[in-house]
Structures are given as structure tokens and as C-alpha cells.
Design a protein around this motif. Structure first.
Motif, PDB file in Angstrom:
ATOM      1  N   SER A 199      58.392  57.663  57.696  1.00  0.00           N
ATOM      2  CA  SER A 199      58.194  57.410  56.127  1.00  0.00           C
ATOM      3  C   SER A 199      57.041  56.217  55.928  1.00  0.00           C
ATOM      4  N   PHE A 200      57.396  54.933  55.491  1.00  0.00           N
ATOM      5  CA  PHE A 200      56.428  54.032  54.987  1.00  0.00           C
ATOM      6  C   PHE A 200      56.273  52.959  56.048  1.00  0.00           C
ATOM      7  N   LEU A 201      55.041  52.584  56.081  1.00  0.00           N
ATOM      8  CA  LEU A 201      54.535  51.237  57.145  1.00  0.00           C
ATOM      9  C   LEU A 201      55.526  50.359  57.052  1.00  0.00           C
ATOM     10  N   SER A 202      55.888  50.018  55.815  1.00  0.00           N
ATOM     11  CA  SER A 202      56.861  48.712  55.721  1.00  0.00           C
ATOM     12  C   SER A 202      58.367  48.970  55.348  1.00  0.00           C
ATOM     13  N   ILE A 248      46.977  45.007  54.312  1.00  0.00           N
ATOM     14  CA  ILE A 248      46.796  46.082  54.974  1.00  0.00           C
ATOM     15  C   ILE A 248      45.626  45.789  56.050  1.00  0.00           C
ATOM     16  N   ASN A 249      45.681  46.036  57.251  1.00  0.00           N
ATOM     17  CA  ASN A 249      44.639  45.447  58.067  1.00  0.00           C
ATOM     18  C   ASN A 249      43.600  46.664  58.357  1.00  0.00           C
ATOM     19  N   PHE A 250      42.631  46.367  57.468  1.00  0.00           N
ATOM     20  CA  PHE A 250      41.513  47.607  57.387  1.00  0.00           C
ATOM     21  C   PHE A 250      40.840  47.565  58.782  1.00  0.00           C
ATOM     22  N   LYS A 251      40.236  46.443  59.070  1.00  0.00           N
ATOM     23  CA  LYS A 251      39.642  46.355  60.323  1.00  0.00           C
ATOM     24  C   LYS A 251      40.183  47.195  61.283  1.00  0.00           C
ATOM     25  N   LYS A 252      41.374  46.820  61.670  1.00  0.00           N
ATOM     26  CA  LYS A 252      41.873  47.420  62.806  1.00  0.00           C
ATOM     27  C   LYS A 252      42.047  49.069  62.864  1.00  0.00           C
ATOM     28  N   TYR A 253      42.569  49.473  61.416  1.00  0.00           N
ATOM     29  CA  TYR A 253      42.583  50.719  61.294  1.00  0.00           C
ATOM     30  C   TYR A 253      41.320  51.508  61.398  1.00  0.00           C
ATOM     31  N   TYR A 280      55.624  41.035  45.858  1.00  0.00           N
ATOM     32  CA  TYR A 280      57.271  41.302  45.964  1.00  0.00           C
ATOM     33  C   TYR A 280      57.345  42.820  46.451  1.00  0.00           C
ATOM     34  N   PHE A 281      58.405  42.909  47.296  1.00  0.00           N
ATOM     35  CA  PHE A 281      58.773  44.176  48.035  1.00  0.00           C
ATOM     36  C   PHE A 281      59.945  44.815  47.309  1.00  0.00           C
ATOM     37  N   LEU A 282      60.072  45.828  47.265  1.00  0.00           N
ATOM     38  CA  LEU A 282      61.060  46.571  46.656  1.00  0.00           C
ATOM     39  C   LEU A 282      62.254  46.558  47.771  1.00  0.00           C
ATOM     40  N   PRO A 283      63.713  46.294  47.327  1.00  0.00           N
ATOM     41  CA  PRO A 283      64.456  46.236  48.602  1.00  0.00           C
ATOM     42  C   PRO A 283      64.093  47.413  49.537  1.00  0.00           C
ATOM     43  N   ALA A 284      64.681  47.239  50.506  1.00  0.00           N
ATOM     44  CA  ALA A 284      64.515  48.281  51.738  1.00  0.00           C
ATOM     45  C   ALA A 284      63.081  48.225  52.322  1.00  0.00           C
ATOM     46  N   PHE A 285      62.093  47.823  51.828  1.00  0.00           N
ATOM     47  CA  PHE A 285      60.670  47.617  52.176  1.00  0.00           C
ATOM     48  C   PHE A 285      60.673  46.125  52.675  1.00  0.00           C
ATOM     49  N   GLU A 286      60.344  45.962  54.085  1.00  0.00           N
ATOM     50  CA  GLU A 286      60.674  44.750  54.698  1.00  0.00           C
ATOM     51  C   GLU A 286      59.253  44.045  55.051  1.00  0.00           C
ATOM     52  N   PRO A 287      59.042  42.793  54.478  1.00  0.00           N
ATOM     53  CA  PRO A 287      57.950  41.992  54.987  1.00  0.00           C
ATOM     54  C   PRO A 287      57.692  42.196  56.465  1.00  0.00           C
ATOM     55  N   VAL A 288      58.899  41.678  57.222  1.00  0.00           N
ATOM     56  CA  VAL A 288      58.582  41.557  58.640  1.00  0.00           C
ATOM     57  C   VAL A 288      58.177  42.932  59.201  1.00  0.00           C
ATOM     58  N   THR A 289      58.535  43.839  58.611  1.00  0.00           N
ATOM     59  CA  THR A 289      57.992  45.270  59.185  1.00  0.00           C
ATOM     60  C   THR A 289      56.522  45.744  58.725  1.00  0.00           C
ATOM     61  N   ALA A 290      56.113  45.085  57.781  1.00  0.00           N
ATOM     62  CA  ALA A 290      54.574  45.094  56.893  1.00  0.00           C
ATOM     63  C   ALA A 290      53.780  44.146  58.135  1.00  0.00           C
ATOM     64  N   ARG A 321      48.538  63.249  65.473  1.00  0.00           N
ATOM     65  CA  ARG A 321      48.008  62.804  64.268  1.00  0.00           C
ATOM     66  C   ARG A 321      49.181  62.399  63.081  1.00  0.00           C
ATOM     67  N   ASN A 322      49.603  61.235  63.207  1.00  0.00           N
ATOM     68  CA  ASN A 322      50.746  60.892  62.664  1.00  0.00           C
ATOM     69  C   ASN A 322      50.503  60.888  60.989  1.00  0.00           C
ATOM     70  N   VAL A 323      51.387  61.180  60.050  1.00  0.00           N
ATOM     71  CA  VAL A 323      50.916  61.450  58.540  1.00  0.00           C
ATOM     72  C   VAL A 323      51.954  60.271  58.149  1.00  0.00           C
ATOM     73  N   LEU A 324      51.339  59.033  57.764  1.00  0.00           N
ATOM     74  CA  LEU A 324      52.150  57.933  57.268  1.00  0.00           C
ATOM     75  C   LEU A 324      51.895  57.560  55.861  1.00  0.00           C
ATOM     76  N   ALA A 325      52.437  56.538  55.221  1.00  0.00           N
ATOM     77  CA  ALA A 325      52.633  56.285  53.790  1.00  0.00           C
ATOM     78  C   ALA A 325      52.660  54.872  53.582  1.00  0.00           C
ATOM     79  N   THR A 326      52.276  54.506  52.450  1.00  0.00           N
ATOM     80  CA  THR A 326      52.487  52.801  52.337  1.00  0.00           C
ATOM     81  C   THR A 326      52.008  52.674  50.683  1.00  0.00           C
ATOM     82  N   HIS A 327      53.093  51.835  50.126  1.00  0.00           N
ATOM     83  CA  HIS A 327      52.603  51.196  48.843  1.00  0.00           C
ATOM     84  C   HIS A 327      52.065  49.727  48.854  1.00  0.00           C
ATOM     85  N   LEU A 328      51.723  49.203  50.252  1.00  0.00           N
ATOM     86  CA  LEU A 328      51.353  47.703  50.186  1.00  0.00           C
ATOM     87  C   LEU A 328      50.052  47.580  49.595  1.00  0.00           C
ATOM     88  N   PRO A 329      49.972  46.314  48.877  1.00  0.00           N
ATOM     89  CA  PRO A 329      48.738  45.961  48.301  1.00  0.00           C
ATOM     90  C   PRO A 329      47.538  45.775  49.368  1.00  0.00           C
TER      91      PRO A 329
END
Ligand code: A3P
Length: 303
Positions: free
Chosen positions: A75-78, A107-112, A11-21, A95-103
């Protein structure tokens, strides 16, 4: 329920978007050296993000301010629309400073890792996290949406019972919550580009915490730098600068309760003995096989 967004059952909090994630997972490429502060809500996300910004840019005032602006936009990735990733690319910030609450499974660990981005996973003891969520959820701007209007209640007993039963749908699957988030992140503890950090460790010794994060980010700091960063990122400094900014921007917008108390051990004033025991049992059951140990009071050792 129909108003609750989700991806792969999370589940995503409102304003956090699955498509953006999904865009972050599949299309977006971070710069080498970008830093993503990952966390469950109310564990000190903004504090760590601010620490990272100061550590990266303490020697360059202009970049320090620029980083603040990009953080605000991004702000947040999603969070928000996918198109923000185009804007970020155009800004071409080093160097960007980003954040995420995603489980972790979202998260695409391999790519990062391949791209050379770094991830800091922030953690806090689950009792204080719950108390912080209690205060935040009553003021958060989405409280007006159906799924959250029904969730918040000033009745502490009821609130924490339903929260601990996994009925608050934020970045977890049905019936799950913070402890499952930790459990799924745990296997990444020793990834070469991941650092795990505890809120309580920062409270106990901020200078040491700053040095540890700086080392992880390949930044060299003098003792004076460390002192200055500790001062700039203290609870009071952060609260004051946010208050000033909010006063300038809007007089009437509800002030987010992000800087409430910033303490360890407040749960003693909020949870019943039964609720506290329930959390101890859940921690044992869900995280018993991990080496994660929480600090519930600053003058006590880990348990
Ligand atoms: P409290 O509600 O217990 O005060 P997040 O950023 O993940 O939403 O976490 C918010 C929590 O971090 C709040 O906890 C907030 O006060 C605390 N926090 C933010 N900045 C802090 C700082 N500089 N020092 C200590 N705690 C801080």
C-alpha cells in the motif's frame, strides 16, 4: 497533542508511521521502473494506482493479479512497519506500484530519480477534495482515536470551517493542509521522472488520460488496450470488485468509503458561499504564483 505522530512538523494520520517514512527516505531502494502514486488524501489516489497497474500489466493476467497482491501488502510508503520493505524485496516484483500521501519535503526525490523510479502526483480541485474527506472521515477506521473523534462532526458548516482553517492534522504542518501540500509539490512538476495529473482531466477524457500515463511509463498500448483499461478502472467496475472482495474477506468490517460518488462539482451541495469564496482566496494566495488551475465543474473551463 500526544496521540498525533509527526516528522519535521508534518502530522501523520494514525497508522501511517514516521519511522516507516524515514526508512523509505533513507534505506529503501526502489526498482527501476517502480511507480509511486503521490497525492493528498481524497484526490483519486486509488483510481490512479489502479490505472497504473492496468497500464503496466494489461498484457499479462498473472502479473496483473500479482501486482494487486503486492499493492495490497505494500500500500503506502509510510503505512505500517518498516519490515514490510524486506518482504517487498523478497517478492522481487518487477515494477511495483506504490502510493504515498507524504509532503514533498519528506520524499527522497534524488534517490528515486537515480534509481529510475517514476512518480505521479495526483490532484483534484480543493472543494471536491474537502467534500470527499468529509464523507471519508466519518467512516475511517481511526475515527475512534482521540485526535479524530474530536475532528469529525456531522455539522457541515463546522466541519468545513475547521478543515479549511487547517485544524485537521493530515500530512501537513500545523494550520496547513491540501493547498500547502500542492505548493510544496509544485517545484517538482517538471522533474523528468514526475508527472502531474488532474482528477477532473481523467473524468473528462479517460482515454486521453490513459495514453498520457502510458507514455510517461514507457508502455505502448493499442486502442483496444485503452478501451479495456478504461472499462476495468471505471468507477463502477472498481466499486464492484472492491465490494466483492470485502464480502469475501469480512462480513462485518466497516466498508471504507473509498468509492462514494466519484463526481466533479459536488461541493455545490456542501459548502456555503462564504466557504467557497474562502477557498478561492486561499488558492489565489497560496498557489497564485503557480500554473495550477482547478476545474470546479466539468462543463466549465479552468479558473
Ligand atoms: P468521492 O468521495 O468524491 O466519491 P482517494 O483514493 O485519494 O482516497 O480518493 C477517493 C476519491 O476518488 C473518492 O471521491 C472516490 O469515489 C474517487 N474515485 C475512486 N475511484 C474512482 C474512479 N474509478 N472514477 C472516479 N472517481 C473515483
Amino acid at each position: 497533542d500526544a496521540t498525533q505522530k509527526e516528522w519535521k512538523g508534518y502530522y501523520f494520520l494514525p497508522a501511517f508511521e514516521p519511522v516507516t517514512a524515514q526508512f523509505a527516505y533513507n534505506q529503501w531502494n526502489p526498482n527501476k521502473g517502480d511507480v509511486i502514486v503521490a497525492s493528498y488524501p481524497k484526490t483519486g489516489t486509488i483510481w490512479m494506482r489502479e490505472l497504473v497497474r492496468h497500464i503496466l500489466y494489461c498484457h499479462d493476467k498473472e502479473l496483473l493479479e500479482k501486482a494487486k497482491a503486492t499493492m495490497f501488502l505494500f500500500s503506502f510508503l509510510s503505512f505500517g512497519q518498516e519490515s514490510k520493505y524486506d518482504v517487498l524485496k523478497k517478492l522481487n516484483f518487477s515494477r511495483n506500484v506504490l502510493a504515498t500521501h507524504l509532503p514533498a519535503p519528506l520524499i527522497n526525490f534524488k534517490k528515486y530519480e537515480e534509481k529510475g523510479a517514476k512518480i505521479i502526483y495526483m490532484m483534484r480541485n480543493p472543494k471536491d477534495q474537502a467534500v470527499s474527506w468529509y464523507h471519508f472521515s466519518k467512516t475511517q477506521p481511526y475515527a475512534g482515536l482521540p485526535s479524530y473523534k474530536d475532528m469529525y462532526t456531522a455539522d457541515k458548516k463546522k466541519f468545513f470551517d475547521s478543515y479549511f482553517a487547517g485544524e485537521h492534522k493530515l500530512f501537513a504542518k500545523k494550520g496547513e493542509g491540501y493547498l500547502e501540500h500542492l505548493k510544496e509539490w509544485y517545484p517538482h512538476q517538471n522533474d523528468s521522472n514526475v508527472l502531474f495529473a488532474f482528477y477532473e482531466d481523467l473524468k473528462k477524457d479517460i482515454n486521453q488520460g490513459i495514453r498520457k500515463v502510458a507514455k510517461f511509463l514507457d508502455v505502448t498500448l493499442s486502442d483496444e488496450d485503452v478501451e479495456m483499461i478504461a472499462e476495468k478502472t471505471s468507477f463502477n467496475s472498481m466499486k464492484e470488485s472492491t465490494r466483492q472482495r470485502q464480502n469475501i474477506q469480512t462480513q462485518k468490517v466497516r466498508v471504507f468509503k473509498i468509492f462514494r460518488k466519484g463526481a466533479v462539482g459536488e461541493w455545490r451541495n456542501y459548502l456555503t458561499l462564504e466557504q467557497s469564496k474562502l477557498i478561492d482566496e486561499k488558492v489565489q494566495k497560496i498557489l497564485g504564483n503557480t500554473n495550477l488551475k482547478f476545474v470546479y465543474d466539468l462543463d466549465k473551463t479552468r479558473c
